[in-house]
Design a protein around this motif. Sequence first.
Motif, PDB file in Angstrom:
ATOM      1  N   ILE A 238       0.823  -1.205   0.000  1.00 57.78           N
ATOM      2  CA  ILE A 238       0.000   0.000   0.000  1.00 57.78           C
ATOM      3  C   ILE A 238       0.859   1.257   0.000  1.00 57.78           C
ATOM      4  O   ILE A 238       0.493   2.282  -0.580  1.00 57.78           O
ATOM      5  CB  ILE A 238      -0.981  -0.006   1.197  1.00 57.78           C
ATOM      6  CG1 ILE A 238      -2.065   1.041   0.977  1.00 57.78           C
ATOM      7  CG2 ILE A 238      -0.269   0.251   2.502  1.00 57.78           C
ATOM      8  CD1 ILE A 238      -3.202   0.959   1.978  1.00 57.78           C
ATOM      9  N   ILE A 241       1.976   1.720  -3.678  1.00 58.86           N
ATOM     10  CA  ILE A 241       0.876   2.220  -4.492  1.00 58.86           C
ATOM     11  C   ILE A 241       0.587   3.683  -4.165  1.00 58.86           C
ATOM     12  O   ILE A 241       0.305   4.498  -5.051  1.00 58.86           O
ATOM     13  CB  ILE A 241      -0.386   1.364  -4.268  1.00 58.86           C
ATOM     14  CG1 ILE A 241      -0.131  -0.087  -4.705  1.00 58.86           C
ATOM     15  CG2 ILE A 241      -1.563   1.939  -5.024  1.00 58.86           C
ATOM     16  CD1 ILE A 241       0.208  -0.239  -6.156  1.00 58.86           C
ATOM     17  N   TRP A 242       0.673   4.039  -2.875  1.00 49.84           N
ATOM     18  CA  TRP A 242       0.445   5.422  -2.465  1.00 49.84           C
ATOM     19  C   TRP A 242       1.483   6.357  -3.077  1.00 49.84           C
ATOM     20  O   TRP A 242       1.157   7.413  -3.610  1.00 49.84           O
ATOM     21  CB  TRP A 242       0.482   5.497  -0.945  1.00 49.84           C
ATOM     22  CG  TRP A 242       0.366   6.873  -0.375  1.00 49.84           C
ATOM     23  CD1 TRP A 242      -0.718   7.691  -0.419  1.00 49.84           C
ATOM     24  CD2 TRP A 242       1.379   7.594   0.323  1.00 49.84           C
ATOM     25  NE1 TRP A 242      -0.452   8.886   0.217  1.00 49.84           N
ATOM     26  CE2 TRP A 242       0.824   8.849   0.685  1.00 49.84           C
ATOM     27  CE3 TRP A 242       2.682   7.300   0.696  1.00 49.84           C
ATOM     28  CZ2 TRP A 242       1.553   9.800   1.394  1.00 49.84           C
ATOM     29  CZ3 TRP A 242       3.399   8.249   1.411  1.00 49.84           C
ATOM     30  CH2 TRP A 242       2.834   9.480   1.742  1.00 49.84           C
ATOM     31  N   SER A 245       0.848   6.779  -6.815  1.00 49.21           N
ATOM     32  CA  SER A 245      -0.264   7.689  -7.106  1.00 49.21           C
ATOM     33  C   SER A 245       0.137   9.139  -6.891  1.00 49.21           C
ATOM     34  O   SER A 245      -0.295  10.032  -7.623  1.00 49.21           O
ATOM     35  CB  SER A 245      -1.473   7.332  -6.231  1.00 49.21           C
ATOM     36  OG  SER A 245      -1.183   7.559  -4.863  1.00 49.21           O
ATOM     37  N   SER A 258      -4.993   9.692 -10.252  1.00 50.41           N
ATOM     38  CA  SER A 258      -4.335   9.412  -8.985  1.00 50.41           C
ATOM     39  C   SER A 258      -5.338   8.927  -7.949  1.00 50.41           C
ATOM     40  O   SER A 258      -5.103   7.934  -7.248  1.00 50.41           O
ATOM     41  CB  SER A 258      -3.620  10.678  -8.480  1.00 50.41           C
ATOM     42  OG  SER A 258      -3.028  10.449  -7.225  1.00 50.41           O
ATOM     43  N   PHE A 262      -5.396   4.896  -6.530  1.00 48.44           N
ATOM     44  CA  PHE A 262      -5.206   4.560  -5.125  1.00 48.44           C
ATOM     45  C   PHE A 262      -6.501   4.037  -4.509  1.00 48.44           C
ATOM     46  O   PHE A 262      -6.491   3.072  -3.746  1.00 48.44           O
ATOM     47  CB  PHE A 262      -4.708   5.792  -4.366  1.00 48.44           C
ATOM     48  CG  PHE A 262      -4.348   5.510  -2.937  1.00 48.44           C
ATOM     49  CD1 PHE A 262      -3.267   4.714  -2.614  1.00 48.44           C
ATOM     50  CD2 PHE A 262      -5.104   6.046  -1.906  1.00 48.44           C
ATOM     51  CE1 PHE A 262      -2.939   4.455  -1.306  1.00 48.44           C
ATOM     52  CE2 PHE A 262      -4.782   5.790  -0.587  1.00 48.44           C
ATOM     53  CZ  PHE A 262      -3.698   4.994  -0.274  1.00 48.44           C
ATOM     54  N   GLY A 282      -5.828   3.791   4.238  1.00 48.74           N
ATOM     55  CA  GLY A 282      -5.972   4.399   2.918  1.00 48.74           C
ATOM     56  C   GLY A 282      -6.458   5.829   2.995  1.00 48.74           C
ATOM     57  O   GLY A 282      -5.948   6.713   2.292  1.00 48.74           O
ATOM     58  N   SER A 286      -4.285   9.032   1.820  1.00 47.71           N
ATOM     59  CA  SER A 286      -4.790   9.850   0.719  1.00 47.71           C
ATOM     60  C   SER A 286      -4.968  11.301   1.151  1.00 47.71           C
ATOM     61  O   SER A 286      -4.621  12.228   0.403  1.00 47.71           O
ATOM     62  CB  SER A 286      -6.110   9.278   0.209  1.00 47.71           C
ATOM     63  OG  SER A 286      -7.073   9.254   1.239  1.00 47.71           O
TER      64      SER A 286
END
Length: 480
Positions: A238, A241-242, A245, A258, A262, A282, A286
């Motif tokens: 994660i 991936i963060w 993005s 983006s 995510f 998440g 974000s």
Amino acid sequence: MSTFDSLSTPAAEQRRGPAADAPQAAPTRRNTELAMLAFAVVIPMLAYANVGLAMDGTLPGGMLGYSLGMGALALIAHLVMRRFAPYADPLLLPLATLLNGLGVVMIWRLDKAGGLLVPNYPAATNQLMWSGLGVALFVGVAILLKDHRILQRYTYISMAVSLVLLVAPVFFPSRDEDFGAKIWIRIGSFSIQPGEFAKIILTIFFAGFLMVKRDALALASRRFMGLYLPRGRDLGPIIVIWLLSLLILIFENDLGTSFLFFGLFVVMLYVATERTSWIIFGLVLSIGGATVVASTASHVKIRINSWLDPMAAFQEPPPKGTSEQIGQTLMSLGSGGTTGTGLGQGRSWLIQFAAKSDFILGSFGEELGLTGLMAIFMLYALIVQRGLRTAIAARDPFGKLLAVGLSSAFALQVFVVAGGVTGLIPLTGMTMPFLAQGGSSLLANWALIAVLLKISDTARRPAAEPAAAIPEPNRGGTVS
């Protein structure tokens, strides 16, 4: 056994008892699909006639050709489903056809608005051409993809391809009308938006990756404030991936992709692991990333300022970097009221060229009103619902995750676009699936519907009946 594992058996099989083990023939529902497709073609045809009568007092000259064209595309897609996916969901194809047809009608209506559109070129013809190519891609996927489980073999290849698609626009110059976003690949007169295709390919990677790693990711090391916290080494995916993005947001100024990228991963991670802590992580990541980028990236800052004060552009003199389009769209939605001004009788063309693309919901909202807009949202909700129902019915974990991912990506894109147009969230620049002008979006979403239908066909197809056992003679010479 977890909820995810319990869904590995279709609901129909769970209800059957031991005495009903023999497979039963499931209805194909293709005739239902054909009847619904007739409505999906007739409704845009009537809308087309309504626009012509409202604007010119006569039926449009190309009404017959448009109707025959959309009808032929729908019939071809139906015949392919009848041959190559007979047990597929009967509503997904009519819903996509109806939205596509309504989008072409609204784009044609805006083409007729006059010289205030800059640039004003007949986009409806191009949209109809892209619709044909989209259906052709739909047919290709339906024929060539024999079984969706084949896609699992290309998990890491999908990751590499999607990364190439996401990074490629950085190396191509953007135009002034892109407002700083680098989301297009342009070679001469040809242009494509690779992010639309990346969402499908990324979903294949996420489904394959999470199917293998979901047990490890579901393990919790400690409990804190009612939440099961994942192990430190399991936070790696994660975090990667963060960061990716954020890089897309920084270097491409593409807020929509983006967020979609995510958000899609977090949703699929939650579905695979059933850990609420992943949703919390998440959201925290974000919000933190968006705060950092918004304070440093000028393009994102302008979008947020326009969201906070959409009417600032109408001041004298207007602040630097503001846009009138958000304020114009809100006024367009307000003038539509509950029932709308009527097709062909609004003034949404004052939004200029984006009335056909980013802000096409504003055009529908003015001429169809809140009632018509809710009907359009209901069509989108039905597509998402049928996709999630397909995920529940799928027999394999990969198919479940893939169907959930595709449905979630579709739902997230609708939310991001609708939220930006209505002022709920900052504008992202993404296109409304099937409705908005744009060839890349049409092609990608028709391919998405095709994959969902192939998963649905496999899920609803009755299992092969096992061969009858050959009786063996007993010692007494008689057959038992």
